[in-house]
Scaffold this motif. Structure first.
Motif, PDB file in Angstrom:
ATOM      1  N   CYS A 124       0.827  -1.208   0.000  1.00 25.17           N
ATOM      2  CA  CYS A 124       0.000   0.000   0.000  1.00 25.17           C
ATOM      3  C   CYS A 124       0.865   1.262   0.000  1.00 25.17           C
ATOM      4  N   ALA A 125       1.977   1.218   0.728  1.00 27.30           N
ATOM      5  CA  ALA A 125       2.865   2.384   0.783  1.00 27.30           C
ATOM      6  C   ALA A 125       3.481   2.662  -0.581  1.00 27.30           C
ATOM      7  N   ALA A 126       3.933   1.593  -1.251  1.00 30.49           N
ATOM      8  CA  ALA A 126       4.510   1.775  -2.587  1.00 30.49           C
ATOM      9  C   ALA A 126       3.453   2.288  -3.554  1.00 30.49           C
ATOM     10  N   GLY A 127       2.231   1.776  -3.445  1.00 25.10           N
ATOM     11  CA  GLY A 127       1.143   2.270  -4.291  1.00 25.10           C
ATOM     12  C   GLY A 127       0.850   3.737  -4.035  1.00 25.10           C
ATOM     13  N   TYR A 128       0.860   4.125  -2.760  1.00 33.54           N
ATOM     14  CA  TYR A 128       0.626   5.520  -2.395  1.00 33.54           C
ATOM     15  C   TYR A 128       1.757   6.413  -2.906  1.00 33.54           C
ATOM     16  N   GLN A 129       2.997   5.975  -2.738  1.00 34.61           N
ATOM     17  CA  GLN A 129       4.133   6.763  -3.195  1.00 34.61           C
ATOM     18  C   GLN A 129       4.169   6.863  -4.723  1.00 34.61           C
ATOM     19  N   LEU A 130       3.721   5.803  -5.391  1.00 40.45           N
ATOM     20  CA  LEU A 130       3.616   5.866  -6.850  1.00 40.45           C
ATOM     21  C   LEU A 130       2.588   6.907  -7.278  1.00 40.45           C
ATOM     22  N   THR A 131       1.480   6.972  -6.539  1.00 37.50           N
ATOM     23  CA  THR A 131       0.447   7.968  -6.847  1.00 37.50           C
ATOM     24  C   THR A 131       1.018   9.376  -6.697  1.00 37.50           C
ATOM     25  N   VAL A 132       1.784   9.588  -5.615  1.00 37.55           N
ATOM     26  CA  VAL A 132       2.399  10.900  -5.394  1.00 37.55           C
ATOM     27  C   VAL A 132       3.406  11.209  -6.506  1.00 37.55           C
ATOM     28  N   LEU A 180       3.394  14.207  -9.252  1.00 31.49           N
ATOM     29  CA  LEU A 180       4.501  15.137  -9.438  1.00 31.49           C
ATOM     30  C   LEU A 180       4.985  15.135 -10.884  1.00 31.49           C
ATOM     31  N   VAL A 181       4.937  13.982 -11.528  1.00 32.74           N
ATOM     32  CA  VAL A 181       5.323  13.901 -12.942  1.00 32.74           C
ATOM     33  C   VAL A 181       4.379  14.750 -13.794  1.00 32.74           C
ATOM     34  N   LYS A 182       3.084  14.626 -13.544  1.00 36.82           N
ATOM     35  CA  LYS A 182       2.099  15.408 -14.305  1.00 36.82           C
ATOM     36  C   LYS A 182       2.299  16.897 -14.078  1.00 36.82           C
ATOM     37  N   LEU A 183       2.578  17.250 -12.827  1.00 38.26           N
ATOM     38  CA  LEU A 183       2.800  18.653 -12.493  1.00 38.26           C
ATOM     39  C   LEU A 183       4.039  19.185 -13.213  1.00 38.26           C
ATOM     40  N   GLN A 184       5.102  18.379 -13.230  1.00 34.70           N
ATOM     41  CA  GLN A 184       6.336  18.799 -13.875  1.00 34.70           C
ATOM     42  C   GLN A 184       6.182  18.822 -15.398  1.00 34.70           C
ATOM     43  N   GLN A 185       5.413  17.899 -15.934  1.00 37.30           N
ATOM     44  CA  GLN A 185       5.159  17.899 -17.381  1.00 37.30           C
ATOM     45  C   GLN A 185       4.420  19.167 -17.795  1.00 37.30           C
ATOM     46  N   GLU A 186       3.472  19.579 -16.968  1.00 38.30           N
ATOM     47  CA  GLU A 186       2.742  20.814 -17.258  1.00 38.30           C
ATOM     48  C   GLU A 186       3.690  22.011 -17.228  1.00 38.30           C
ATOM     49  N   THR A 187       4.575  22.014 -16.227  1.00 41.52           N
ATOM     50  CA  THR A 187       5.538  23.109 -16.140  1.00 41.52           C
ATOM     51  C   THR A 187       6.481  23.113 -17.344  1.00 41.52           C
ATOM     52  N   THR A 188       6.903  21.933 -17.772  1.00 35.13           N
ATOM     53  CA  THR A 188       7.815  21.825 -18.922  1.00 35.13           C
ATOM     54  C   THR A 188       7.144  22.324 -20.194  1.00 35.13           C
ATOM     55  N   ARG A 189       5.882  21.925 -20.391  1.00 36.40           N
ATOM     56  CA  ARG A 189       5.152  22.397 -21.588  1.00 36.40           C
ATOM     57  C   ARG A 189       5.011  23.911 -21.562  1.00 36.40           C
ATOM     58  N   LEU A 190       4.719  24.456 -20.389  1.00 37.08           N
ATOM     59  CA  LEU A 190       4.594  25.908 -20.263  1.00 37.08           C
ATOM     60  C   LEU A 190       5.928  26.596 -20.577  1.00 37.08           C
ATOM     61  N   THR A 191       6.991  26.028 -20.055  1.00 39.62           N
ATOM     62  CA  THR A 191       8.327  26.605 -20.308  1.00 39.62           C
ATOM     63  C   THR A 191       8.666  26.566 -21.796  1.00 39.62           C
ATOM     64  N   GLN A 192       8.297  25.484 -22.459  1.00 39.62           N
ATOM     65  CA  GLN A 192       8.558  25.364 -23.899  1.00 39.62           C
ATOM     66  C   GLN A 192       7.773  26.407 -24.684  1.00 39.62           C
ATOM     67  N   VAL A 247       9.677  17.892  -0.817  1.00 39.44           N
ATOM     68  CA  VAL A 247       8.896  17.819   0.421  1.00 39.44           C
ATOM     69  C   VAL A 247       7.740  16.840   0.265  1.00 39.44           C
ATOM     70  N   SER A 248       7.091  16.845  -0.897  1.00 45.40           N
ATOM     71  CA  SER A 248       5.971  15.927  -1.125  1.00 45.40           C
ATOM     72  C   SER A 248       6.441  14.473  -1.087  1.00 45.40           C
ATOM     73  N   ALA A 249       7.607  14.217  -1.658  1.00 47.82           N
ATOM     74  CA  ALA A 249       8.166  12.862  -1.608  1.00 47.82           C
ATOM     75  C   ALA A 249       8.523  12.482  -0.174  1.00 47.82           C
ATOM     76  N   SER A 250       9.029  13.434   0.592  1.00 46.56           N
ATOM     77  CA  SER A 250       9.382  13.163   1.986  1.00 46.56           C
ATOM     78  C   SER A 250       8.147  12.871   2.823  1.00 46.56           C
ATOM     79  N   VAL A 251       7.046  13.593   2.547  1.00 49.70           N
ATOM     80  CA  VAL A 251       5.792  13.335   3.263  1.00 49.70           C
ATOM     81  C   VAL A 251       5.301  11.915   2.985  1.00 49.70           C
ATOM     82  N   ALA A 252       5.367  11.508   1.722  1.00 47.42           N
ATOM     83  CA  ALA A 252       4.939  10.149   1.369  1.00 47.42           C
ATOM     84  C   ALA A 252       5.831   9.111   2.047  1.00 47.42           C
ATOM     85  N   ASN A 253       7.122   9.384   2.095  1.00 46.83           N
ATOM     86  CA  ASN A 253       8.048   8.436   2.730  1.00 46.83           C
ATOM     87  C   ASN A 253       7.794   8.317   4.232  1.00 46.83           C
TER      88      ASN A 253
END
Length: 474
Positions: A190-198, A202-214, A447-453
């Motif tokens: 369950c922890a690995a599943g939760y951390q994967l969700t986080v 974060l990947v989606k958030l960073q992808q959005e930022t990358t597209r905006l930067t481009q 910080v978000s990764a640390s919270v999940a951990n």
């Protein structure tokens, strides 16, 4: 005035009531009896823990039906528990064997022979033209009753009984370990599943930022350097995903082995778990007295000490004679006349004594060995007590500090998310450079990764605490 028979009876009664060697009790100087070991725990936090007794099935505090089913399955099918159950059966059989030493022992025998005797057999003074065939039959039986004058048999039963109770405690130790490991494996999935969700968020958030930067770079408001840094951050977040998938798969395989399944047999739906098991109330921990009487490893060590103490008596009994009362009866045929077979009876009765005196060196060596073993088991008993207290105090401290860290990280995550959106807004409006936005985003991701951990670690901390408290058996 006492008759001769009454005197014999009293002597017999006195001797059979005697047992050499020390009578066992928990040593007064043991750590088990120290008042400081039987008080409340030093690391108790009233905001997190209660002094209520631990329920036998502590995992039900999570209110997780899936977890309950997995643990019941592990209790029924786990291979380590099957081994422990077999060891307990061996100890039960050994106890029965020792008790059987009190019972009379019987022997039956029979032999028949038919042979042609020679003259030399009978040393005739005159020549004998012919001698008859001789039929010879011997048959009978005997009974031997041990007289446990010095308590050798009773000490043996005492030792075997302690060994049986130690085997029972060892089985309980395996039981609580299997329960904790099953809960940990499920929580890890369950922890690995939760951390994967986080991580995926974060990947989606960073992808959005990358597209905006481009897009900004294409419109001349950004630089290729900004795009490269954004894509680098995206790659770093994606790099955490394979290890999380590996952790989830390995936890699934562990869970299969714990529940007695092959990986192909265990329900793969369990891999979809993304919600960590949590206890939403004060954790019951009891006190030191309850801990020392509940921990199976302490009970096992104490029973081993009792067994080794009884074996001192067994060793001392070897200095004295073994006495038993025997009765033998039988019949035999006359060697010259087969018609006498069955007409001749023999019998005898009396005490049978076995004694190695005056050579007692071997018995003395056995006594020294038994006493040394008892001293070793006493040290192991004290070690089990101190280890139990150390583990509980350490786990209480770890859980308290990790929970405090979790609360700080949650607060930091809230502020980091706020700072990121502020930096992003300023960047889009041309009031800040991209570096500020990137740094704010990297901080939020970390910080978000640390919270999940830490949330995952808190689940493990709780399980370790219940294991150290000895919960999981009734």
């Amino acid at each position: 005035m006492l008759s001769y028979k009454n005197i014999i009876f009293l002597v017999f009664f006195f001797l059979t009531g005697c047992m050499v060697g020390p009578n066992y009790h928990i040593p007064n100087q043991s750590d088990f009896k120290k008042p400081s070991a039987n008080n409340s725990f030093v690391s108790t936090n009233k905001k997190l823990y209660s002094n209520q007794a631990i329920p036998d099935k502590w995992w039900k505090l999570y209110n997780d039906t899936t977890l309950n089913q997995l643990i019941e399955k592990a209790i029924c099918a786990n291979t380590d528990l099957r081994v422990a159950a077999a060891n307990l059966e061996v100890a039960n059989s050994q106890l029965k064997e020792e008790k059987s030493m009190f019972y009379p022992k019987t022997d039956l025998y029979a032999s028949y022979s038919n042979y042609h005797a020679s003259a030399e057999t009978f040393v005739f003074t005159k020549p004998v033209p012919s001698l008859p065939f001789v039929n010879y039959l011997e048959a009978g039986g005997g009974i031997k009753l041990p007289l446990d004058f010095f308590g050798k048999i009773r000490r043996g039963v005492e030792a075997a009984n302690a060994n049986q109770e130690a085997a029972l405690a060892a089985r309980d130790l395996v039981l609580i370990t299997v329960v904790a490991e099953t809960t940990t494996a499920y929580a890890d999935i369950c922890a690995a599943g939760y951390q994967l969700t986080v991580a995926e968020h974060l990947v989606k958030l960073q992808q959005e930022t990358t597209r905006l930067t481009q897009r900004l770079e294409q419109k001349g408001r950004g630089t290729a350097f900004d795009v490269s840094r954004s894509m680098s951050e995206l790659a770093q977040i994606k790099a955490t995903i394979p290890s999380l998938i590996t952790a989830k798969e390995n936890a699934f395989f562990r869970l299969a082995a714990l529940t007695g399944d092959t990986p192909a047999e265990l329900n793969s739906i369990l891999k979809n778990c993304k919600k960590l098991p949590k206890i939403h109330k004060l954790i019951p921990i009891g006190d030191g007295t309850a801990l020392l009487r509940r921990r199976p490893d302490i009970r096992e060590a104490e029973r081993n000490l009792a067994a080794s103490t009884a074996k001192i008596g067994i060793a001392i009994s070897h200095l004295y004679p073994d006495v038993s009362l025997g009765i033998l009866a039988g019949t035999l045929g006359h060697p010259y006349d087969a018609t006498n077979i069955g007409k001749t009876f023999v019998w005898n009765t009396g005490p049978l004594i076995t004694w190695t005196f005056p050579n007692t060196s071997m018995a003395c060596a056995e006594i020294e060995q038994a006493k040394a073993t008892a001293q070793s088991d006493f040290a192991k008993f004290d070690s089990a007590v101190l280890t139990a207290l150390k583990e509980v105090e350490s786990n209480l401290t770890t859980y308290s500090n990790d929970l405090s860290l979790y609360q700080d990280l949650k607060s930091a995550q809230k502020q980091s998310r706020k700072a990121f959106f502020q930096a992003k807004t300023l960047y889009l409006n041309g009031r800040e450079g991209y570096l500020s936005t990137l740094q704010a985003e990297m901080t939020l991701n970390n910080v978000s990764a640390s919270v999940a951990n830490i949330e995952s670690k808190l689940a493990t901390d709780q399980i370790n605490l219940f294991l150290s408290l000895g919960g999981g058996w009734g």
